[in-house]
Each structure stands twice: as C-alpha cells, then as structure tokens.
Design an enzyme around this catalytic site. Structure first.
Site, PDB file in Angstrom:
ATOM      1  N   HIS A 140     -14.043   7.459 -27.167  1.00 25.97           N
ATOM      2  CA  HIS A 140     -14.805   7.977 -26.027  1.00 25.97           C
ATOM      3  C   HIS A 140     -16.193   7.370 -26.035  1.00 25.97           C
ATOM      4  O   HIS A 140     -16.838   7.289 -27.094  1.00 25.97           O
ATOM      5  CB  HIS A 140     -14.896   9.503 -26.111  1.00 25.97           C
ATOM      6  CG  HIS A 140     -15.927  10.080 -25.195  1.00 25.97           C
ATOM      7  ND1 HIS A 140     -15.836   9.972 -23.826  1.00 25.97           N
ATOM      8  CD2 HIS A 140     -17.073  10.755 -25.442  1.00 25.97           C
ATOM      9  CE1 HIS A 140     -16.885  10.563 -23.279  1.00 25.97           C
ATOM     10  NE2 HIS A 140     -17.664  11.041 -24.234  1.00 25.97           N
ATOM     11  N   GLU A 170      -8.052  -9.831 -14.297  1.00 27.19           N
ATOM     12  CA  GLU A 170      -7.627  -9.307 -15.605  1.00 27.19           C
ATOM     13  C   GLU A 170      -7.250  -7.831 -15.537  1.00 27.19           C
ATOM     14  O   GLU A 170      -6.490  -7.343 -16.385  1.00 27.19           O
ATOM     15  CB  GLU A 170      -8.752  -9.455 -16.643  1.00 27.19           C
ATOM     16  CG  GLU A 170      -8.949 -10.856 -17.163  1.00 27.19           C
ATOM     17  CD  GLU A 170      -7.680 -11.416 -17.762  1.00 27.19           C
ATOM     18  OE1 GLU A 170      -7.089 -12.326 -17.141  1.00 27.19           O
ATOM     19  OE2 GLU A 170      -7.261 -10.938 -18.830  1.00 27.19           O
TER      20      GLU A 170
HETATM   21  O1  2HA Z   1     -19.070  13.895 -24.943  1.00 31.09           O
HETATM   22  O2  2HA Z   1     -20.368  11.927 -26.046  1.00 31.09           O
HETATM   23  O3  2HA Z   1     -20.682  13.127 -28.786  1.00 31.09           O
HETATM   24  C1  2HA Z   1     -20.032  14.222 -25.853  1.00 31.09           C
HETATM   25  C2  2HA Z   1     -20.599  13.029 -26.464  1.00 31.09           C
HETATM   26  C3  2HA Z   1     -21.446  13.239 -27.648  1.00 31.09           C
HETATM   27 ZN    ZN Z   2     -19.566  11.854 -24.104  1.00 33.57          ZN
END
Ligand code: 2HA
Ligand code: ZN
Length: 276
Positions: A140, A170
C-alpha cells in the site's frame, strides 16, 4: 544460526521501502507492506520459535492465513527509516492458530506494532491466496498522480481503467483485469479492509479514492511493478490532461490483447468484449 536481520526478506523490504520513499509516494509514515514468508524459511532463522509478545488483532483471521508468518511494516514508522533500522521499523509475526492475536517473533523493537492497515493486509492476503496460492506481497502506498487521477475521475472501475488503458500501451498489458476502485472511506478500519479484499478477488490493484493504492504480487518486483505502471500511466494522463490529441484507439488495444493473449475487463470497450 542465521540472523533474520541479514535475511533476503529484510533486505527486500528495506530496498523497496527506500525506493518507494525516493519516488515521493510515502511521505511521513505513509504506506505499508506485508510479506508472507513460508515456514521452510522461518525454520532456518528460528529453529526454536520464541514469542517476544502477543499483539491483539481487531478481527478474526481466515483459516487460510492462520499459523502463517508475515513480515510487516510498523505503525507510525517511516519508509525512509526502514533501511537504517529494520528491527525497529519492521516486525515478523505469526498469526495465532485461533486467528485472534499475532505472535511477535522478531522486530518492532521498542514496543511497536504492525501497521494500522493490518486488517486490510491480512484480508487481502486471504483473498489473493484463494485465487493465487503464490501471492506473497500486499503493498500500500500514496502515489501522487494516481491520487490526482482518483480525485478527478468518477468513482468507476470502467472509467478509471479506460483512462489508464488509453494513455499508455503498457497499461492493458500489465493489468488486463483493470483497476478496482473504492470511494473515499475511513482508513485503518476492518471495513475498508473487507471492501479492499473483496476487490482483490478480481483485481490485483485497488485505488483508494483520495488516499492511495493497494497492489499485490508473488514477489516484491511484481507488486512494485504493478503500482509503478499505474502511477506512470496516471502521470502521463494527468500531465497531458486537457491537451490530449492522441489517445490509444480500441483497435490498438485489441491488437495488444491478441499479441499477449489477454482477457481484458469487460464493459470498457465493446471491441474488447468480443475477444475470446
Ligand atoms: O493508510 O498509509 O501507514 C495509512 C497509511 C499509514
Ligand atoms: Zn495509506
């Protein structure tokens, strides 16, 4: 005995977090990563497993991830600091057999714990393992142009996908299944975890409107490469916004799908929906 701090797993986490920080995606404590590590490797570093402490979880982990080990970035920790002090900024946990706590085996020195997005990570691992037993990484981050695109595109998977596919040849090759999209939600909750995980049954990337992106992969390069391709494409889209004369026509997308034997997301272009 081999030291875990010298393992390729800690090295991979240190390198990718430093790289992502340098991209400008992970301001302050932004971003988090989890890495599923097989027991055959854990045994090499921890022949007699000792639990440092138990960390409570706010959800019950699915049986598919119980008793499995994850190397996870710490809450409040900065990506830019992982390389210089992995033992404080990362932790290795084993999800308990009852799925309710995480046993800390290494790291989170000084009393830390896993990222606030731990529910989303473990729930995403759960769904990805059901569709791909080799998935190891959930990643993330807050890539700038992807966030700009999220803010300026309707909350629609088809529309977001169409804008990406028509901006960079791409894009359809790297993510023919398209991009999953969630509206702006409160982060760090079980609910956003459940919603992201549901999307991950179908998509390997999910945009969190006004927040960032989730990606996954069998290894660090794959997860990073996926997000990097979305971000590069979003950058092209945003920089050329309002000035575009040439977008990628459906016939070129059809050609790419035929060349690479892709089965693209349906409903974006009728020309693509008829591909067998
Ligand atoms: O989504 O990105 O860790 C929360 C963050 C901090
Ligand atoms: Zn985050």
């Amino acid at each position: 005995m081999k030291k875990f701090i010298d393992s390729p797993f800690v090295k991979a986490m240190s390198e990718v977090t430093a790289n992502m920080y340098r991209q400008g995606w992970d301001e302050r404590n932004g971003g988090n990563i989890s890495y599923l590590i097989d027991d055959k490797y854990i045994k090499q570093y921890f022949p007699k497993e000792k639990v440092i402490r138990d960390i409570p979880m706010t959800f019950a982990a699915d049986p598919i991830v119980r008793n499995k080990c994850f190397l996870v970035t710490g809450t409040g920790k900065y990506f830019k600091n992982v390389m210089k002090d992995p033992e404080t900024n990362l932790g290795l946990v084993r999800i308990a057999k009852n799925g309710k706590v995480a046993h800390l085996l290494w790291g989170y020195k000084g009393g830390g714990k896993f990222t606030s997005e731990f529910p989303a990570h473990i729930m995403c691992h759960t769904e990805r393992l059901k569709v791909n037993p080799n998935n190891r990484i959930i990643m993330h981050t807050h890539p700038t142009y992807t966030m700009c695109m999220g803010a300026s595109t309707p909350v629609s998977e088809k529309e977001f996908t169409k804008r990406l596919w028509t901006s960079n040849t791409e894009a359809i090759v790297v993510f023919p299944e398209g991009i999953g999209v969630l509206p702006c939600m409160v982060c760090g909750t079980n609910l956003i975890g459940e919603e992201t995980a549901k999307k991950m049954r179908k998509f390997r990337i999910v945009s969190w409107t006004n927040h960032g992106i989730y990606g996954c992969g069998n290894d660090m390069d794959e997860a990073f490469g996926l997000i990097e391709t979305v971000e590069k494409t979003a950058m092209v889209y945003m920089i050329s916004l309002g000035h575009v004369v040439n977008v990628i026509p459906p016939k070129v997308l059809v050609g790419l799908c035929k060349l690479w034997h892709l089965h693209p997301m349906h409903g974006v272009f009728k020309e693509l929906d008829v591909i067998k």
